[in-house]
Motif scaffolding. Structure first.
Motif, short mmCIF file in Angstrom:
data_model
loop_
_atom_site.label_atom_id
_atom_site.label_comp_id
_atom_site.label_asym_id
_atom_site.label_seq_id
_atom_site.Cartn_x
_atom_site.Cartn_y
_atom_site.Cartn_z
N GLN A 16 0.86 -1.19 0.00
CA GLN A 16 0.00 0.00 0.00
C GLN A 16 0.89 1.23 0.00
O GLN A 16 1.91 1.27 0.69
CB GLN A 16 -0.89 -0.01 1.24
CG GLN A 16 -1.95 1.06 1.25
CD GLN A 16 -2.90 0.87 2.42
OE1 GLN A 16 -2.47 0.90 3.57
NE2 GLN A 16 -4.16 0.65 2.12
N HIS A 54 -2.49 5.67 1.18
CA HIS A 54 -3.54 4.65 1.24
C HIS A 54 -4.59 4.78 0.13
O HIS A 54 -5.70 4.28 0.27
CB HIS A 54 -4.22 4.63 2.61
CG HIS A 54 -3.26 4.47 3.74
ND1 HIS A 54 -2.70 3.26 4.05
CD2 HIS A 54 -2.73 5.37 4.59
CE1 HIS A 54 -1.88 3.41 5.07
NE2 HIS A 54 -1.86 4.68 5.41
N ASP A 55 -4.21 5.41 -0.98
CA ASP A 55 -5.16 5.48 -2.07
C ASP A 55 -4.92 4.40 -3.13
O ASP A 55 -5.72 4.22 -4.04
CB ASP A 55 -5.21 6.88 -2.70
CG ASP A 55 -3.86 7.46 -3.06
OD1 ASP A 55 -2.84 6.75 -2.98
OD2 ASP A 55 -3.82 8.64 -3.42
N THR A 71 -6.69 -2.02 -5.69
CA THR A 71 -7.76 -1.28 -5.03
C THR A 71 -7.42 0.20 -5.08
O THR A 71 -6.38 0.63 -4.57
CB THR A 71 -7.94 -1.74 -3.57
OG1 THR A 71 -8.20 -3.15 -3.57
CG2 THR A 71 -9.09 -1.01 -2.91
N GLN A 97 -8.64 3.90 -3.99
CA GLN A 97 -9.51 4.55 -3.01
C GLN A 97 -9.05 5.99 -2.79
O GLN A 97 -8.30 6.28 -1.86
CB GLN A 97 -9.51 3.78 -1.69
CG GLN A 97 -10.53 4.30 -0.72
CD GLN A 97 -10.64 3.43 0.51
OE1 GLN A 97 -9.84 2.53 0.74
NE2 GLN A 97 -11.65 3.70 1.31
N PRO A 108 -9.20 8.17 1.13
CA PRO A 108 -9.70 7.02 1.92
C PRO A 108 -10.25 7.40 3.29
O PRO A 108 -11.06 6.66 3.83
CB PRO A 108 -8.49 6.11 2.05
CG PRO A 108 -7.31 6.98 1.78
CD PRO A 108 -7.78 8.06 0.86
N GLY A 132 -16.21 7.86 1.56
CA GLY A 132 -15.21 7.52 0.55
C GLY A 132 -15.56 6.23 -0.17
O GLY A 132 -16.17 5.33 0.38
N ARG A 133 -15.18 6.16 -1.40
CA ARG A 133 -15.49 4.99 -2.22
C ARG A 133 -14.20 4.34 -2.68
O ARG A 133 -13.17 4.98 -2.75
CB ARG A 133 -16.31 5.39 -3.43
CG ARG A 133 -17.64 6.00 -3.06
CD ARG A 133 -18.43 6.32 -4.31
NE ARG A 133 -19.64 7.00 -3.95
CZ ARG A 133 -20.83 6.41 -3.86
NH1 ARG A 133 -20.92 5.13 -4.11
NH2 ARG A 133 -21.89 7.09 -3.54
N ALA A 134 -14.31 3.07 -3.02
CA ALA A 134 -13.17 2.34 -3.55
C ALA A 134 -13.64 1.52 -4.75
O ALA A 134 -14.79 1.12 -4.83
CB ALA A 134 -12.58 1.42 -2.48
N TYR A 178 -12.05 -1.73 -7.37
CA TYR A 178 -10.94 -2.66 -7.52
C TYR A 178 -11.18 -3.60 -8.69
O TYR A 178 -12.32 -3.87 -9.08
CB TYR A 178 -10.69 -3.45 -6.23
CG TYR A 178 -11.79 -4.43 -5.86
CD1 TYR A 178 -11.76 -5.74 -6.33
CD2 TYR A 178 -12.85 -4.04 -5.07
CE1 TYR A 178 -12.76 -6.64 -6.00
CE2 TYR A 178 -13.85 -4.92 -4.73
CZ TYR A 178 -13.80 -6.22 -5.20
OH TYR A 178 -14.80 -7.10 -4.88
#
Length: 154
Positions: free
Chosen positions: A87, A91-92, A110, A112, A115, A120-122, A124
Motif C-alpha cells: 500500500q 492509502h489510495d 484497489t 480509493q 480514503p 469515501g469509495r473504492a 478494484y
C-alpha cells in the motif's frame, strides 16, 4: 501482461491486462515529477461496468515502493501461501497478490481516493498474470515509468 507506449526515451504509460479477461485492465499514466523527492501519476482500473481513476498518486523516493514488491513476487514464481499486500503511504492505492496453481498471480488493485473522507469509495479489479516472466516485465516497465524517465520535471 504488461503493455506500454514508448516515446523516444520515455515510457508514457504502463497497462496491465488480465490473462483471464483482456477487458480487465489497470493503467498507469499522466506521470510527472515536481521535484527529486517524488513522482506523481494517475492510475485507472477498468472492467466491464467499472471505470475508476485516482489522480496524483504519489510515490516518494524514501518509502517502500511498488516496484520492489512486484520484483519479489516475480522472484517467487514457484508460489506462496496466503496473500501479500502493498500500500502506498496515502492509502489510495493497495495491491494484494495471491498465487494460484498453474503458476499465476492474481493482483487485486484497489483504488480509493481520499480514503479517510466520509463516504469515501473504492474500486478494484483483479488481473491475473504469469508468475515469472510477465511479473518481471511488469516490474521492469513500472521501474522505468516511475523512476527512470528523466525529462518530466513539472
Amino acid at each position: 501482461m504488461s503493455t506500454h507506449e514508448v516515446g523516444l526515451t520515455e515510457l508514457t504509460e504502463v497497462v496491465v491486462r488480465s490473462q483471464d479477461n483482456p477487458a480487465v485492465r489497470v493503467r498507469f499514466c499522466d506521470r510527472f515529477r515536481p521535484d527529486d523527492d517524488c513522482v506523481h501519476y494517475a492510475i485507472e482500473a477498468c472492467a466491464p461496468g467499472l471505470n475508476a481513476r485516482v489522480d496524483e498518486v504519489v510515490a516518494w523516493i524514501w518509502e517502500a515502493d511498488l516496484v520492489p514488491f512486484l520484483e519479489e513476487l516475480a522472484r517467487d514464481f514457484r508460489g506462496w501461501d496466503g496473500e501479500r499486500v502493498w500500500q502506498n503511504s496515502d492509502h489510495d492505492l493497495t495491491v494484494t497478490a495471491v498465487f494460484r496453481a498453474g503458476g499465476h498471480v492474481g493482483l487485486t488493485w484497489t483504488l480509493q481516493p481520499w480514503p479517510t473522507a466520509a463516504g469515501g469509495r473504492a474500486g478494484y479489479v483483479t488481473t491475473w498474470l504469469e508468475a515469472g516472466e510477465q511479473m518481471s516485465i511488469l516490474a521492469a516497465d513500472l521501474r522505468h515509468f516511475l523512476h527512470e524517465n528523466g525529462s518530466d520535471r513539472g
